[in-house]
Design a protein around this motif. Structure first.
Motif, PDB file in Angstrom:
ATOM      1  N   ALA A 157       3.362  -5.240  -9.816  1.00  0.00           N
ATOM      2  CA  ALA A 157       4.140  -6.456  -9.584  1.00  0.00           C
ATOM      3  C   ALA A 157       3.761  -7.101  -8.252  1.00  0.00           C
ATOM      4  O   ALA A 157       3.667  -8.327  -8.149  1.00  0.00           O
ATOM      5  CB  ALA A 157       5.632  -6.127  -9.604  1.00  0.00           C
ATOM      6  N   LEU A 179       8.848  -7.243 -14.869  1.00  0.00           N
ATOM      7  CA  LEU A 179       7.849  -6.765 -13.917  1.00  0.00           C
ATOM      8  C   LEU A 179       6.433  -6.882 -14.477  1.00  0.00           C
ATOM      9  O   LEU A 179       5.495  -7.203 -13.741  1.00  0.00           O
ATOM     10  CB  LEU A 179       8.135  -5.315 -13.528  1.00  0.00           C
ATOM     11  CG  LEU A 179       9.390  -5.096 -12.667  1.00  0.00           C
ATOM     12  CD1 LEU A 179       9.567  -3.624 -12.356  1.00  0.00           C
ATOM     13  CD2 LEU A 179       9.330  -5.903 -11.378  1.00  0.00           C
ATOM     14  N   ILE A 186       2.227 -10.950  -7.679  1.00  0.00           N
ATOM     15  CA  ILE A 186       2.770 -11.944  -6.754  1.00  0.00           C
ATOM     16  C   ILE A 186       1.682 -12.453  -5.816  1.00  0.00           C
ATOM     17  O   ILE A 186       1.577 -13.658  -5.549  1.00  0.00           O
ATOM     18  CB  ILE A 186       3.952 -11.342  -5.957  1.00  0.00           C
ATOM     19  CG1 ILE A 186       5.149 -11.123  -6.885  1.00  0.00           C
ATOM     20  CG2 ILE A 186       4.338 -12.247  -4.788  1.00  0.00           C
ATOM     21  CD1 ILE A 186       6.298 -10.376  -6.246  1.00  0.00           C
ATOM     22  N   ILE A 189       5.458 -10.427 -14.115  1.00  0.00           N
ATOM     23  CA  ILE A 189       5.108 -10.713 -12.723  1.00  0.00           C
ATOM     24  C   ILE A 189       3.730 -10.150 -12.397  1.00  0.00           C
ATOM     25  O   ILE A 189       2.943 -10.754 -11.653  1.00  0.00           O
ATOM     26  CB  ILE A 189       6.170 -10.120 -11.768  1.00  0.00           C
ATOM     27  CG1 ILE A 189       7.508 -10.838 -11.964  1.00  0.00           C
ATOM     28  CG2 ILE A 189       5.725 -10.229 -10.316  1.00  0.00           C
ATOM     29  CD1 ILE A 189       8.657 -10.204 -11.208  1.00  0.00           C
TER      30      ILE A 189
END
Length: 747
Positions: free
Chosen positions: A578, A390, A582, A393
């Motif tokens: 996270a 995480l 993204i 990410i």
């Protein structure tokens, strides 16, 4: 526990018990509330956020001056006449003929006023290939898009007669019409499709028509009631269409979630052999309490938007807060009444081929039982792997770039007008989005004011902030002047912002600023974006602090555990991080952007990070409270902490998975829209909910709790004086306690 009396205490339990005993009264009160809220709200009408009240600072000051003067600014339109190659220029007869034809055509529609020729206003590009015919739409600017069609047709007719030239229109009215034609129904389709998608997933989850209808019915009645309340409240806090859309999303999400929590627990208790009354009382005392704790936490998170000072955010926050509160109240009042009325009939409409799979007789998920076996066997490894993944990410979020998206960023090549926008900006930098100086003086025609306006016009160009032409429009009766200044930088937000700063910091003080009693706030698209960014950035710390601190306190009081409160905040922040990562990876860096149709955006829309934080922090608490409540309940019943973690996670996995799938599907619908800002919102929300329901709740939470062991229930003695909100944790009389440092955990 058998089928005897299950003593229950607490607000949720008492509300559920009363509703079950007074079933028709509870249903009648709810229906009356929904009808009255909608009726009174419709009668009161909804007051929407005024554009001038959206922001503070210079943008707001300019809007106030215009409003106080009673000036109704018309919708301005521009027609670009451009040679397709260098063979024809503005000095050629063909070009002049086209300009005359355009002027005559638009005047002939009777829909326009103040048509100006580029030969009079000198709106001709340096290379002579491009010229601008400008005019205003008659009537209210807000509805100009509905009246611009005849003008567009007139321009298209001239285009047919001049094949060597490009003749196309752009402006507030034409953009509004094209936007409405292309995407006006996009939102409605997304909103309308969300309900059947949710119902379909619920039908699969429950395998029965009636059981699937209940969550949708509760969510929809909560949404309908809130729409009425928005109309009433809007007379104090104006609302907006955006706030309405956000309210629908949040209302559908939490309404379905809360009903799922309640209904799944009631069915589970009945499957365990308890009679309908006992099962309902247990659901009221356990899931009902989790709903109240979760609902209050979500309301607190949504209230964070009220600290931004931005009218649109305040509207979204208040609308979301209201729908969560209404859904929460409905879940612990009318839902028990309906379940009591339906009894076994809640299983009516059983779909034969939709038998529940993957669950044991005790309500535990086989899949998550297998996952938990590995997680609890090596909790430290699970924490390191999951948290490391995480954090990786989330890493791209460190370089997040936010900006208000320009027209070409927002729509790409999906709208023809985007090409016109780019061509106007290339030929006349800043011409499509000029800055506007609203000058207010005691006497706008006084010699010193006229000289200051002339100096401002000259220095705007000589300073390098504008390439011109700078246009001045006087309103003598109101002693107001509008100065339109095309900014160097055009659609490049960073360069245009620097030009704006030159006007505000250098040109204005040296000219208009020297005249006593003159106000000259600078507004416009670029200025509005700049002011919005400044105000939003200034509100980030207060909003983050408010949401985190109050969520921490609520978790502390609800679970009487310092450890649970701290881990709740940390895990939620990790989930939000996270989601940010993204978003940046996909929309800013373009990694996998083609999969969601996001090529070439290069930035995150300014309002999204704060919006996502508030929404996600609130919604993720739904799952967290539900899972941790079940773990704590199992621990209080005498299970070891390890067994309680296993039991709590696997018994809630089904409902959490179903709720998450619904939210991911609904948010993903918005990810399919053509507007990049809506696409970013949909992808960000869907990704975050998916991560939260799987990695966070299925791996990290149980692994962290397994590592902490009995320290999960640590509550220092110096905190004993805090209010105890755990008394309705369980429907049973609990006699066991949890040994450990600090206070004994009790109900």
């Amino acid at each position: 526990m058998g089928n005897g009396d299950s003593r229950v205490r607490g607000l949720a339990a008492r509300a559920g018990g009363w509703s079950a005993r007074h079933r028709w009264a509870a249903v009648g009160i709810w229906v009356l509330f929904v009808v009255l809220a909608m009726g009174i709200g419709s009668a009161a009408g909804r007051v929407d956020v005024d554009e001038g009240d959206q922001l503070k600072g210079e943008t707001h000051t300019a809007a106030t001056i215009i409003d106080d003067a009673g000036i109704k600014e018309p919708a301005g339109e521009t027609i670009l006449i451009q040679s397709k190659d260098a063979s024809v220029t503005s000095t050629d007869n063909e070009f002049r003929t086209a300009v005359s034809a355009v002027v005559k055509a638009v005047e002939g529609t009777g829909k326009v006023t103040d048509v100006t020729s580029p030969y009079d206003t000198r709106t001709i590009s340096k290379d002579g290939r491009s010229a601008l015919v400008q005019f205003d739409m008659r009537g209210d600017a807000d509805t100009a898009g509905d009246r611009v069609e005849p003008v567009l047709k007139a321009v298209a007719g001239v285009q047919k007669d001049h094949g060597s030239l490009r003749i196309e229109e752009i402006g507030g009215a034409s953009m509004a019409k094209q936007y409405k034609d292309a995407f006006g129904n996009d939102f409605k389709k997304a909103e309308y499709s969300a309900v059947p998608v949710a119902f379909g997933i619920l039908l699969i989850a429950f395998g029965a028509l009636v059981a699937a209808l209940l969550p949708v019915a509760l969510a929809m009645t909560a949404i309908i009631a809130t729409m009425g309340l928005m109309g009433i409240v809007s007379h104090v806090q104006p609302m907006s269409d955006t706030a309405n859309s956000v309210m629908l999303l949040v209302g559908l999400a939490v309404g379905v979630d809360y009903c799922l929590f309640y209904l799944r627990r009631e069915r589970e208790e009945r499957e365990a052999g308890r009679d309908a009354g006992a099962a309902l009382r247990i659901a009221a005392a356990t899931s009902g309490r989790a709903i109240i704790v979760s609902g209050v936490t979500v309301c607190v998170a949504m209230a964070g938007m009220l600290f931004t000072g931005l009218a649109e955010f305040e509207a979204m926050g208040l609308a979301s807060l209201m729908v969560v509160a209404v859904a929460m109240v409905g879940s612990v009042t009318v839902l028990p009444a309906l379940l009591s009325l339906l009894g076994e009939r809640v299983e009516k409409g059983r779909i034969p081929f939709l038998r529940r799979r993957g669950r044991r007789g005790n309500g535990e998920s086989r899949f998550w039982t297998a996952v938990l076996k590995g997680v609890l066997a090596k909790p430290l490894v699970s924490v390191l792997v999951a948290a490391g993944a995480l954090l990786a990410i989330a890493a791209p979020a460190v370089g997040m770039k936010t900006e208000n998206l320009t027209l070409d960023q927002e729509f790409g090549n999906s709208l023809p007008i985007v090409g016109t926008y780019n061509r106007v900006n290339d030929a006349f930098p800043g011409g499509s989005e000029p800055a506007e100086v609203v000058v207010k003086a005691k006497d706008i025609n006084s010699p010193e004011v006229k000289q200051a306006l002339a100096d401002f016009k000259a220095q705007a160009v000589s300073s390098g902030a504008s390439l011109g032409p700078v246009d001045i429009k006087l309103h003598d009766a109101q002693n107001v002047a509008f100065v339109s200044v095309p900014l160097v930088g055009g659609s490049d937000q960073d360069k245009a912002a620097k030009s704006l700063e030159k006007l505000r910091d250098d040109v204005r003080p040296a000219t208009l600023g020297k005249v006593d009693g003159v106000q000259a706030p600078i507004t416009g698209q670029v200025a509005g974006s700049h002011d919005f960014n400044d105000q939003l950035l200034g509100s980030v710390v207060p909003v983050f602090a408010f949401v985190v601190v109050f969520a921490f306190l609520l978790m502390l009081l609800s679970f009487r555990s310092l450890t649970v409160a701290i881990t709740s905040i940390v895990l939620n922040l990790l989930s939000v991080g996270a989601a940010y990562g993204i978003l940046v990876a996909v929309f800013q860096h373009g990694w996998g952007a083609s999969l969601v149709g996001a090529e070439g955006v290069g930035a995150i829309v300014t309002w999204l990070p704060l919006f996502l934080f508030v929404i996600l922090f609130g919604l993720s608490m739904d799952y967290h409270v539900f899972v941790v409540s079940r773990i704590r309940e199992a621990r209080l019943r005498g299970r070891t902490t390890r067994d309680a973690i296993q039991h709590g996670v696997v018994t809630t996995a089904g409902v959490v998975t179903s709720a998450a799938i619904i939210m991911v599907a609904v948010f993903a619908i918005f990810g399919t829209l053509s507007m990049q800002s809506m696409k970013q919102m949909g992808v960000g929300l869907a990704a975050a909910v998916l991560i939260d329901a799987t990695v966070i709740r299925g791996v990290l939470l149980p692994a962290v709790m397994a590592l902490l062991g009995e320290r999960n229930w640590y509550f220092p003695k110096w905190l004993h004086r805090l209010p105890d909100l755990t008394h309705d944790e369980s429907p049973e009389e609990i006699t066991s306690s949890v040994a450990g440092e600090g206070e004994r955990v009790r109900v």
